[in-house]
Design a protein around this motif. Structure first.
Motif, PDB file in Angstrom:
ATOM      1  N   SER A  79       5.174  10.228   8.173  1.00 59.38           N
ATOM      2  CA  SER A  79       5.255  10.418   6.722  1.00 59.38           C
ATOM      3  C   SER A  79       5.112  11.903   6.379  1.00 59.38           C
ATOM      4  O   SER A  79       5.855  12.441   5.550  1.00 59.38           O
TER       5      SER A  79
ATOM      6  N   GLU B  12       8.288  13.743   7.302  1.00 62.21           N
ATOM      7  CA  GLU B  12       9.357  13.573   6.300  1.00 62.21           C
ATOM      8  C   GLU B  12       9.226  14.620   5.212  1.00 62.21           C
ATOM      9  O   GLU B  12      10.197  15.270   4.835  1.00 62.21           O
TER      10      GLU B  12
ATOM     11  N   TYR C 180       0.223   7.488  -0.726  1.00 65.00           N
ATOM     12  CA  TYR C 180      -0.034   6.606   0.431  1.00 65.00           C
ATOM     13  C   TYR C 180      -1.063   7.246   1.363  1.00 65.00           C
ATOM     14  O   TYR C 180      -2.013   6.581   1.823  1.00 65.00           O
TER      15      TYR C 180
ATOM     16  N   ARG D 135       6.162   9.799  -3.062  1.00 63.80           N
ATOM     17  CA  ARG D 135       6.099   8.556  -2.284  1.00 63.80           C
ATOM     18  C   ARG D 135       5.030   8.649  -1.186  1.00 63.80           C
ATOM     19  O   ARG D 135       4.247   7.726  -0.979  1.00 63.80           O
ATOM     20  N   VAL D 136       4.963   9.818  -0.542  1.00 61.73           N
ATOM     21  CA  VAL D 136       4.120   9.947   0.653  1.00 61.73           C
ATOM     22  C   VAL D 136       2.663  10.305   0.318  1.00 61.73           C
ATOM     23  O   VAL D 136       1.731   9.725   0.902  1.00 61.73           O
TER      24      VAL D 136
ATOM     25  N   GLN E 176       6.978   3.201   8.178  1.00 61.56           N
ATOM     26  CA  GLN E 176       7.692   4.183   9.018  1.00 61.56           C
ATOM     27  C   GLN E 176       8.357   3.491  10.223  1.00 61.56           C
ATOM     28  O   GLN E 176       7.699   3.123  11.199  1.00 61.56           O
TER      29      GLN E 176
ATOM     30  N   PRO F  52       0.821  -1.213   0.000  1.00 63.70           N
ATOM     31  CA  PRO F  52       0.000   0.000   0.000  1.00 63.70           C
ATOM     32  C   PRO F  52       0.859   1.269   0.000  1.00 63.70           C
ATOM     33  O   PRO F  52       0.382   2.336  -0.294  1.00 63.70           O
ATOM     34  N   CYS F  53       2.094   1.141   0.339  1.00 65.73           N
ATOM     35  CA  CYS F  53       2.976   2.305   0.378  1.00 65.73           C
ATOM     36  C   CYS F  53       4.344   1.839  -0.100  1.00 65.73           C
ATOM     37  O   CYS F  53       4.694   0.691   0.068  1.00 65.73           O
ATOM     38  N   HIS F  54       5.067   2.721  -0.735  1.00 62.55           N
ATOM     39  CA  HIS F  54       6.323   2.297  -1.353  1.00 62.55           C
ATOM     40  C   HIS F  54       7.499   2.621  -0.451  1.00 62.55           C
ATOM     41  O   HIS F  54       8.428   3.307  -0.856  1.00 62.55           O
ATOM     42  N   MET F  55       7.411   2.142   0.771  1.00 57.33           N
ATOM     43  CA  MET F  55       8.480   2.419   1.725  1.00 57.33           C
ATOM     44  C   MET F  55       8.775   1.156   2.523  1.00 57.33           C
ATOM     45  O   MET F  55       7.889   0.346   2.754  1.00 57.33           O
TER      46      MET F  55
END
Lengths: 205, 205
Positions: B95, B98, B132, B128-129, A64, A47-50
């Motif tokens: 997020s 950041e 999301y 990126r954030v 995170q 769901p998130c690219h981290m």
């Protein structure tokens, strides 16, 4: 007890503090390490690219690293006994994260021409954060125990994990901060942490 | 109820999210603004050379804006009802922080030659954030309410405070993220926040 999967690359990096809290709590989890070659495909499924991401019971995926660490610290009793203690723990951890983050940015920069500026920022952060942490530790029983109270908390583990690369690179990194150096030795000697460090993957970062 | 003093410069900057939580909770505090001319002298009096600092009852002074915000959010009921909700709130806030941090680094850089790299990092973080966060908001009642549950929490306020400068600079900043734009309008229209925004110091940053 829910099931936990921690997704990260095959390195200590931003996930190591989470792994240390799992180890200190003696909680089983799936330590899923993504190879760099898998990352592009893996990204699209999340769901998130981290990374890191913590998955709880296969239906909740949250990114995170420090948010994950705080969740685990609260869940397993490493975040302080009351709100003011949690506040102090968080302040220490966020200060260490600033330093860690500046180090990682410098470490990951491939362009040599850009390194001096990043090095300066990292050194400025060290000069601002380390004296504050040394004094904070010293204020609790002269600095011979833990940052807060009588037991190892999230912030003590972060003092180990967040400074691991700087200390490996420069063994004199903490020479002006003997209390912090002593604290890191105590964390490393904690039975559950010592056992974890002994058996963990030996990676470069 | 303890007495609170929040020390920061005369700007929104890193302290505004703390001020918004105080406003939403209708809690009195001393909003102490340090002029830049006072900063050098002020620094030497404080246990740590960072701002913002939250002072509790004149004997506890703790730095780190997000640690302060989380403490206030827990204290006044804006941090979620259980540990998993707190985890999700933290992940959203970290997020946004950041993104905010990358924006502030770009904004504060005086050397034009260094701006392009910082601009790229900031834009990468946005890409990126923001998707999301848009998806996370949409997952709760289609994105027409708050990030989590039925009431405004710390993460909703952070979506306002953390994006204030980017949106002021570029009114189209959220054009691809209509749910986040709507959320920011709801935060601004919350009676306690609306009243605070109307009367707060009007500063450039």
């Amino acid at each position: 007890m829910p099931s936990y999967t921690l997704y990260y690359f095959n390195g200590r990096g931003r996930a190591e503090i989470c792994r240390m809290i799992f180890a200190a709590a003696a909680i089983q989890y799936n330590d899923k390490r993504i190879e760099l070659s898998e990352w592009t495909q893996f990204k699209t499924k999340m769901p998130c690219h981290m990374l890191p991401i913590l998955e709880i019971d296969t239906d909740t995926q949250v990114p995170q690293s420090m948010a994950i660490s705080r969740y685990l610290a609260r869940e397993f009793g490493f975040h302080g006994k009351n709100n003011v203690d949690m506040f102090k723990v968080d302040s220490i951890c966020d200060s260490l994260f600033e330093l860690f983050n500046d180090y990682m940015t410098l470490f990951n920069e491939k362009d040599a021409a850009k390194k001096p500026d990043l090095q300066k920022r990292y050194m400025d952060t060290c000069r601002r954060v380390l004296p504050y942490l040394e004094k904070t530790l010293e204020a609790n029983k002269g600095g011979s125990g833990w940052f807060i109270g009588d037991q190892m908390l999230f912030c003590d583990m972060m003092c180990y994990a967040g400074l691991e690369n700087p200390v490996q690179e420069n063994p004199n990194f903490l020479k002006d901060y003997p209390k912090l150096a002593g604290l890191r030795n105590r964390v490393a000697a904690h039975p559950k942490i010592a056992s974890y460090i002994k058996k963990r993957n030996n990676t470069a970062f």
